[in-house]
Design an enzyme around this catalytic site. Structure first.
Site, mmCIF file in Angstrom:
data_model
loop_
_atom_site.group_PDB
_atom_site.id
_atom_site.type_symbol
_atom_site.label_atom_id
_atom_site.label_comp_id
_atom_site.label_asym_id
_atom_site.label_seq_id
_atom_site.Cartn_x
_atom_site.Cartn_y
_atom_site.Cartn_z
ATOM 1 N N CYS A 180 -42.349 -51.976 123.202
ATOM 2 C CA CYS A 180 -42.324 -50.524 123.066
ATOM 3 C C CYS A 180 -42.269 -50.122 121.587
ATOM 4 O O CYS A 180 -43.269 -50.173 120.903
ATOM 5 C CB CYS A 180 -41.181 -49.909 123.874
ATOM 6 S SG CYS A 180 -41.404 -48.136 124.156
ATOM 7 N N ILE A 235 -40.750 -46.192 129.057
ATOM 8 C CA ILE A 235 -39.900 -45.104 128.576
ATOM 9 C C ILE A 235 -40.493 -44.581 127.274
ATOM 10 O O ILE A 235 -40.463 -45.267 126.251
ATOM 11 C CB ILE A 235 -38.449 -45.575 128.341
ATOM 12 C CG1 ILE A 235 -37.854 -46.169 129.624
ATOM 13 C CG2 ILE A 235 -37.583 -44.417 127.840
ATOM 14 C CD1 ILE A 235 -36.486 -46.794 129.432
ATOM 15 N N GLU A 258 -36.994 -56.213 128.561
ATOM 16 C CA GLU A 258 -35.560 -56.415 128.331
ATOM 17 C C GLU A 258 -34.691 -55.529 129.215
ATOM 18 O O GLU A 258 -33.484 -55.784 129.356
ATOM 19 C CB GLU A 258 -35.212 -56.175 126.856
ATOM 20 C CG GLU A 258 -35.235 -54.736 126.374
ATOM 21 C CD GLU A 258 -36.616 -54.233 125.958
ATOM 22 O OE1 GLU A 258 -36.665 -53.204 125.267
ATOM 23 O OE2 GLU A 258 -37.629 -54.861 126.321
ATOM 24 N N GLY A 267 -36.766 -49.010 121.414
ATOM 25 C CA GLY A 267 -35.799 -48.085 120.822
ATOM 26 C C GLY A 267 -36.555 -46.919 120.218
ATOM 27 O O GLY A 267 -37.550 -46.455 120.767
ATOM 28 N N HIS A 278 -40.784 -52.391 128.666
ATOM 29 C CA HIS A 278 -39.474 -52.932 128.302
ATOM 30 C C HIS A 278 -39.071 -54.078 129.230
ATOM 31 O O HIS A 278 -38.272 -53.873 130.158
ATOM 32 C CB HIS A 278 -38.402 -51.846 128.407
ATOM 33 C CG HIS A 278 -38.490 -50.756 127.405
ATOM 34 N ND1 HIS A 278 -37.809 -50.780 126.205
ATOM 35 C CD2 HIS A 278 -39.168 -49.587 127.416
ATOM 36 C CE1 HIS A 278 -38.048 -49.669 125.523
ATOM 37 N NE2 HIS A 278 -38.882 -48.935 126.240
#
Length: 247
Positions: free
Chosen positions: A101, A163, A228, A68, A226
């Site tokens: 992350c 990301i 997830e 996030g 990530h």
């Protein structure tokens, strides 16, 4: 019921895995923990729960800090009275913790390229990370990763989703009080993905140094990418096995 029958049918132990649910990909982690738990060969029952308060954290045997925006997660944790309980959970109680992350950034002892004024970190990994190492959101990418720590389950490359991902740029001294051993590098991205310069071809160039994208120190695990955001439960299954081994 006799004492003998009670011993013959003991209650199934429950392991509570919390996912910090202040911002980011917490729902995705919850789903993959539940999927992985269904494949777990264990007498224990794994319960995945969202964590937003110190009381909810107190229930947990292990914790995931999702990807996030690390600055936002840190700020909301401080406003919610969670920052110090999180530090205690990681560094005093020594419970299993995994950060992906943004979670890796928060679990690091030091971070570079933070926003103006810096940000509060939880700590626990004796590393310095570089935030947004691979560039902006539009420069996100996916790459098949060789993850030896998965053992036989790692024969097929893992879909690594990056990301605005950090990397571990330095391993620090583990000599702080209570520190459990040194930092183990679990995986590297073989050759850094570099942004093309303006006016040049958009094809990426690579070097041979590699970037550290997964580390572990004692009870703390951190990854740049990530898991997830994939449908692949292998890392979650591996981590749950590690959690059960540590408890």
């Amino acid at each position: 019921m006799t004492a003998h029958s009670r011993l013959a049918n003991p209650p199934t132990p429950t392991v509570v895995v919390g996912v910090l649910a202040l911002q980011g990909g917490f729902a995705e982690h919850i789903n993959l923990v539940r999927r992985a738990a269904a494949h777990l060969q264990s007498a224990a029952h794994v319960q995945a729960v969202e964590v937003r308060t110190p009381a909810e954290l107190d229930r947990c045997d292990a914790l995931i800090i999702p990807g996030g925006e690390s600055t936002t997660i840190s700020l909301v944790a401080a406003q919610s009275g969670l920052l110090e309980p999180l530090r205690r959970f990681v560094k005093v109680l020594g419970k299993p913790v995994w950060g992906t992350c943004a979670g890796l950034i928060l679990l690091s002892d030091e971070a570079n390229a933070t926003k103006k004024g810096g940000q509060e970190l939880i700590g626990g990994l004796a590393v310095r990370v570089h935030r947004n190492h691979f560039g902006r959101q539009i420069e996100s990418f996916e790459e098949g990763l060789d993850l030896p720590f998965l053992g036989d389950d790692g024969a097929v490359p893992f879909p690594g989703v990056f990301i605005r991902a950090p990397v571990v740029e330095d391993i620090l001294s583990p000599a702080a009080p209570g520190r459990k051993g040194g930092v183990a590098v679990l995986a590297k991205l073989p050759g850094r993905l570099d942004k093309a310069s303006p006016g040049r071809s958009q094809a990426s160039t690579r070097d041979d140094s590699g970037d550290v994208i997964a580390v572990r120190q004692g009870n703390v695990l951190g990854m740049s990418f990530h898991p997830e955001l994939t449908t692949d439960p292998r890392i979650h299954l591996w981590w749950l096995r590690e959690v059960l081994h540590q408890l």
